[in-house]
Design a protein around this motif. Structure first.
Motif, mmCIF file in Angstrom:
data_model
loop_
_atom_site.group_PDB
_atom_site.id
_atom_site.type_symbol
_atom_site.label_atom_id
_atom_site.label_comp_id
_atom_site.label_asym_id
_atom_site.label_seq_id
_atom_site.Cartn_x
_atom_site.Cartn_y
_atom_site.Cartn_z
ATOM 1 N N ASN A 299 -18.118 33.235 -4.766
ATOM 2 C CA ASN A 299 -17.132 32.317 -4.166
ATOM 3 C C ASN A 299 -16.440 31.371 -5.143
ATOM 4 O O ASN A 299 -16.175 30.229 -4.813
ATOM 5 C CB ASN A 299 -17.791 31.467 -3.056
ATOM 6 C CG ASN A 299 -18.477 32.337 -2.038
ATOM 7 O OD1 ASN A 299 -18.018 33.450 -1.767
ATOM 8 N ND2 ASN A 299 -19.582 31.868 -1.491
ATOM 9 N N TRP B 79 -20.057 28.459 -15.709
ATOM 10 C CA TRP B 79 -21.249 28.560 -14.877
ATOM 11 C C TRP B 79 -22.491 28.219 -15.690
ATOM 12 O O TRP B 79 -22.529 28.461 -16.893
ATOM 13 C CB TRP B 79 -21.452 29.993 -14.384
ATOM 14 C CG TRP B 79 -20.355 30.574 -13.559
ATOM 15 C CD1 TRP B 79 -19.202 31.144 -14.003
ATOM 16 C CD2 TRP B 79 -20.326 30.690 -12.127
ATOM 17 N NE1 TRP B 79 -18.460 31.606 -12.952
ATOM 18 C CE2 TRP B 79 -19.124 31.336 -11.787
ATOM 19 C CE3 TRP B 79 -21.207 30.310 -11.109
ATOM 20 C CZ2 TRP B 79 -18.772 31.617 -10.469
ATOM 21 C CZ3 TRP B 79 -20.856 30.589 -9.795
ATOM 22 C CH2 TRP B 79 -19.651 31.230 -9.483
ATOM 23 N N THR C 119 -26.271 29.489 -9.086
ATOM 24 C CA THR C 119 -25.382 30.558 -8.614
ATOM 25 C C THR C 119 -24.306 30.088 -7.634
ATOM 26 O O THR C 119 -23.332 30.791 -7.413
ATOM 27 C CB THR C 119 -26.202 31.657 -7.911
ATOM 28 O OG1 THR C 119 -26.961 31.054 -6.848
ATOM 29 C CG2 THR C 119 -27.150 32.340 -8.875
ATOM 30 N N ASP C 120 -24.484 28.922 -7.040
ATOM 31 C CA ASP C 120 -23.554 28.537 -5.966
ATOM 32 C C ASP C 120 -22.514 27.501 -6.401
ATOM 33 O O ASP C 120 -21.727 27.033 -5.587
ATOM 34 C CB ASP C 120 -24.337 28.007 -4.753
ATOM 35 C CG ASP C 120 -25.218 26.813 -5.115
ATOM 36 O OD1 ASP C 120 -25.370 26.538 -6.326
ATOM 37 O OD2 ASP C 120 -25.740 26.159 -4.195
ATOM 38 N N ARG C 121 -22.527 27.101 -7.660
ATOM 39 C CA ARG C 121 -21.562 26.110 -8.138
ATOM 40 C C ARG C 121 -21.059 26.497 -9.520
ATOM 41 O O ARG C 121 -21.834 26.925 -10.364
ATOM 42 C CB ARG C 121 -22.235 24.740 -8.318
ATOM 43 C CG ARG C 121 -22.491 23.962 -7.095
ATOM 44 C CD ARG C 121 -22.717 22.478 -7.414
ATOM 45 N NE ARG C 121 -23.740 22.190 -8.409
ATOM 46 C CZ ARG C 121 -25.047 22.228 -8.181
ATOM 47 N NH1 ARG C 121 -25.512 22.611 -7.013
ATOM 48 N NH2 ARG C 121 -25.898 21.889 -9.135
#
Length: 288
Positions: A15, A44, A49-51
């Motif tokens: 995302n 990253w 993994t989500d930000r």
């Protein structure tokens, strides 16, 4: 039973991109990496993994004003704060993450002035950079456009220190290459372990190698017909006009569906990997 190799994802980083990702580059700090799409570059952390953190964003407020896209990006091999990204306009920007968190303002801008005499309808398309790679030493970088490979010294922004023609004989064929969409093919390039030679692909399953010290270059072919184990590759020559010699191939008989876009060179040894459509070829230096 046959040996089956299966890849299973350890982590999925999601995302953060609206467009196709064109580059991934792991930082020399081994903790972070970048991912780039047409308009943005994100940073990253390998454990999160989500930000992600957006470090380059060239998206204009009005998409109708869009004039260029990001084509490739890479971290410097030793300086964890330095990265470069190339654009479809043939320019390369070097960014320093120490100077500001959002790298919208570049630290260096590499562009070769255009020769007005060679300007044509295709100039802008063929100047688009399809790949950028730092040398292992970190002093140079190499860029690949449609017809050539250029080597830049990071201390000299005005022009490249070397330009190697990959397939100059295609300049007269740009019209038909535009019609069959080949002109938009994205060829990669790579350095050998000591930065003394570079390699990139071409059409007809040809790939090109340039020796930077001797200034010699060679065209080789990766094909099933002539790749028996232990057989050595014979240099190929393309005939551009006039009388064709026995072992030359004419420009008009080149197969543009057979193309080598991806190549890799072993970091320590003279072993290369060449991807030709759905075949992977691995060649090594001839051992006497």
């Amino acid at each position: 039973m046959d040996l089956m190799v299966e890849a299973s994802p350890r982590r999925i980083f999601a995302n953060a991109h609206t467009y196709h990702i064109n580059s991934i580059s792991v930082n020399s700090d081994h903790e972070t990496y970048l991912s780039a799409d047409d308009l943005r570059i994100n940073l990253w952390h390998l454990e999160i993994t989500d930000r992600s953190f957006n470090i380059v964003d060239i998206k204009p407020a009005n998409m109708e004003e869009l004039t260029e896209v990001i084509t490739a990006a890479e971290f410097h091999p030793h300086q964890c704060n330095v990265l470069v990204y190339s654009s479809s306009k043939g320019t390369i920007r070097l960014c320093d993450m120490r100077s500001s968190a959002l790298c919208d303002r570049h630290a260096k801008f590499f562009e070769e002035p255009e020769d007005p005499s060679s300007r044509s309808f295709f100039s802008e398309i063929i100047s688009s950079i399809s790949d950028v790679k730092f040398s292992h030493s970190g002093r140079y970088m190499m860029t690949r456009d449609y017809l050539s490979v250029k080597v830049w010294d990071l201390n000299m922004e005005g022009r490249p220190v070397e330009t190697h023609q990959v397939h100059e004989y295609l300049r007269s064929k740009l019209c038909s290459l535009y019609e069959n969409d080949c002109i938009f093919d994205k060829f990669e390039c790579c350095w050998n372990g000591s930065d003394s030679a570079i390699m990139t692909g071409s059409y007809n399953n040809f790939f090109r190698m340039f020796d930077r010290n001797t200034r010699r270059d060679v065209t080789l072919e990766a094909s099933r017909e002539n790749s028996k184990p232990r057989a050595s590759l014979k240099p190929r020559k393309v005939c551009t006009g006039g009388k064709r010699k026995k072992d030359e191939i004419s420009v008009d008989s080149l197969d543009f569906n057979k193309k080598i876009l991806h190549t890799a060179w072993h970091p320590m040894e003279n072993i290369i990997a060449v991807a030709a459509t759905n075949n992977l070829y691995i060649f090594q230096d001839k051992i006497n």
